[in-house]
Each structure stands twice: as structure tokens, then as C-alpha cells.
Design a protein around this motif. Structure first.
Motif, short mmCIF file in Angstrom:
data_model
loop_
_atom_site.label_atom_id
_atom_site.label_comp_id
_atom_site.label_asym_id
_atom_site.label_seq_id
_atom_site.Cartn_x
_atom_site.Cartn_y
_atom_site.Cartn_z
N SER A 164 43.43 37.30 40.33
CA SER A 164 43.85 36.04 40.94
C SER A 164 42.85 35.60 42.00
CB SER A 164 45.24 36.19 41.57
OG SER A 164 45.17 36.96 42.76
N ARG A 165 42.94 34.36 42.41
CA ARG A 165 42.03 33.80 43.41
C ARG A 165 42.55 33.98 44.83
NH1 ARG A 165 39.96 28.06 40.69
NH2 ARG A 165 39.03 28.99 38.80
N ASP A 166 43.64 34.71 44.97
CA ASP A 166 44.20 34.94 46.30
C ASP A 166 43.24 35.74 47.17
OD1 ASP A 166 46.55 33.67 45.56
OD2 ASP A 166 47.53 35.53 44.94
N LYS A 171 46.73 39.52 48.17
CA LYS A 171 46.94 40.39 47.01
C LYS A 171 47.68 41.65 47.42
CE LYS A 171 42.83 38.79 44.50
NZ LYS A 171 41.49 39.14 43.96
N TRP A 172 47.29 42.22 48.55
CA TRP A 172 47.98 43.41 49.04
C TRP A 172 49.45 43.11 49.35
CZ3 TRP A 172 47.01 48.27 48.52
CH2 TRP A 172 45.70 48.75 48.45
N SER A 221 40.63 43.31 43.94
CA SER A 221 39.90 42.81 42.77
C SER A 221 39.17 43.93 42.04
CB SER A 221 38.90 41.73 43.18
OG SER A 221 37.97 42.23 44.14
N ASP A 222 38.78 44.99 42.79
CA ASP A 222 38.09 46.12 42.16
C ASP A 222 39.00 46.92 41.24
OD1 ASP A 222 35.76 45.48 43.49
OD2 ASP A 222 36.11 46.87 45.14
#
Length: 266
Positions: A164-166, A171-172, A221-222
């Protein structure tokens, strides 16, 4: 449901078998009579639903709708679910936006009863059914092995959040607001379930610190890469086995909680 997944063992050996047979087992599950009846009914009737009230009054439709978002246990909480769905997510003070559990917001966004609902679209019915079938299979797995259910959920949901672009902290927070994902990370990092009682900012700091220490990165993202996702999954299963065999007492849990919370203040 009568379908029972084949899980001949636990731990990484059992997980490897489930992974190698996953496609065939999911196909058999989707072809089973109970699932076919539920999904056929949903396709035939969801188009006539135009409000949250319509949905909650039809238990068979509601079972699929809730199951698609992992909320099947709320089947009898009709008033609550109707309020979540009817208020939607556009208004800042909508109930779904206030709840810690992000699944309610996802469901409210999908049905969009606060705006132009897509329930009459064929593609909408198919999207909900796909979610329902996958999550229901995970539930069936969980009836035999809850650890495996959480592992399957991790494989399905974490890559979506990772891509996602968040912002990374957002994201966390999505992970912290998802009970199943949160449970995996708590176990993988050796944190007690009571850790959720700590201030949210402290929780975020501890999760990021543990990710950096164990994986060399705190960027969600990783974790969208298959290799990093597999690392996390293996750590989760290892820590789950350690936790099951050690049986931490209340004092140890309390000490761990205080130490983890204190680390964020350094």
C-alpha cells in the motif's frame, strides 16, 4: 462447516505439508456443498440489498458478509453491525473509524452504505465471495491448528499492507489494529498478549525496534517480499513452539511487559 482440511502434523513440518497441498485443499473446500450453498445464495440475493438493515435481516447473507472479513463471531450482534455498516467510513466520527479493530472499517468501506453501495454489481458479489471462501478455509484450518490459521492470514494480508501507499507508521498501525496480524508479530517478537494494554505509541516503538533488531529493517514494505515473509513466518512458528513448551508464569509476563515498554523510553 463439515469440510476438514488435512493437517498431519504441527510445527514447520505440518506447515510445509499444508503449503504443498494448499491449492488442492482450497479447491476442495470451495467445491464442498455447504460453501456452494452459501455462495450461490449470496450471488442470487445480494443485489436486492440496498441498506445495512436489509443485510442484517438476512442471516444467510450476513454470514457470508461477516465471514469475508473474519467477523463471523459477530453474527448475533446485529444492532452493532448495522450501525457500523450504516454509518460507513466517510464521516470522521463514524463508528468504524473509532474502532481499534480495522476489519470493521474494511467491511464498512466495501459495502459503502453511506454512499453509492456497489451491492448490485456482479463484480462486488464475486469479490466478497472470494474473501469469504479464503477466510472460511482459514477458519476450518484454525479449528485444527490455530497457529496455521494465523500463518495463512499473515500470507494473505501482510503483502497487501506492505504494497500500500500508506506511510510506514500507518502500515504498522494497521497491523496493530488487526487481531490476527498483531498476534503473529507479538508471538514472533516474544511479546505477551497483555502488551496491547501499553500506550499505542509505545507499542509502535517496540514493534519497530524488534523488527529492526531481528530483520534489519522496520519498513513494512520490505515484508512484501517472499523471502522476508518466509523469515517472519518461520520465526513465528519457532517462537510459538518455544512459548508453548515454556509456559511463562504471570511474573515473567509482567516483567517482559515492563521491560518492553521501558525500552521505548530510552
Amino acid at each position: 462447516m463439515s469440510f476438514q482440511p488435512i493437517i498431519p502434523g504441527s510445527g514447520l513440518a505440518g506447515w510445509s505439508f499444508l503449503q504443498s497441498t494448499l491449492a488442492r485443499q482450497i479447491e476442495a473446500f470451495e467445491d464442498s456443498a455447504p460453501v456452494q450453498r452459501a455462495t450461490d445464495y449470496f450471488v442470487e440475493n445480494i443485489g436486492a440489498v440496498s441498506s445495512a438493515s436489509d443485510l442484517v435481516q438476512d442471516r444467510r447473507l450476513l454470514e457470508v458478509a461477516l465471514g469475508a472479513f473474519g467477523l463471523g463471531e459477530d453474527i448475533n450482534n446485529k444492532y452493532f453491525i448495522e450501525k457500523v455498516l450504516s454509518e460507513g467510513t466517510i464521516a470522521e466520527d463514524a463508528l468504524a473509524n473509532k474502532l481499534t479493530d480495522s476489519r470493521y472499517k474494511e467491511m464498512a468501506q466495501a459495502f459503502a452504505f453511506d454512499t453509492l453501495s456497489p451491492t448490485g454489481q456482479t463484480s462486488f458479489a464475486q469479490e466478497i465471495i472470494e474473501k469469504y471462501e479464503r477466510r472460511s478455509f482459514e477458519v476450518a484450518v484454525g479449528e485444527q491448528n490455530e497457529t496455521f490459521r494465523l500463518g495463512l492470514n499473515l500470507e494473505r494480508e501482510l503483502p497487501e499492507i506492505a504494497s500500500s501507499r500508506d506511510a510506514n507508521d500507518t502500515k504498522w498501525l494497521r497491523i496493530l489494529g488487526n487481531p490476527a496480524l498483531r498476534a503473529v508479530f507479538e508471538t514472533a517478537f516474544g511479546l505477551p498478549s497483555q502488551f496491547g494494554q501499553v500506550d499505542l505509541d509505545q507499542q509502535l516503538g517496540v514493534f519497530k525496534e524488534n523488527a529492526e533488531r531481528r530483520f534489519g529493517t522496520d519498513e513494512i514494505s520490505d515484508f512484501g517480499s517472499p523471502d522476508r515473509l518466509e523469515e517472519l513466518t518461520q520465526l513465528y512458528f519457532l517462537q510459538d513452539q518455544i512459548k508453548a513448551s515454556s509456559g511463562l508464569d504471570a511474573g515473567s509476563i509482567a516483567l517482559t511487559l515492563l521491560q518492553s515498554a521501558g525500552q521505548t523510553q530510552l
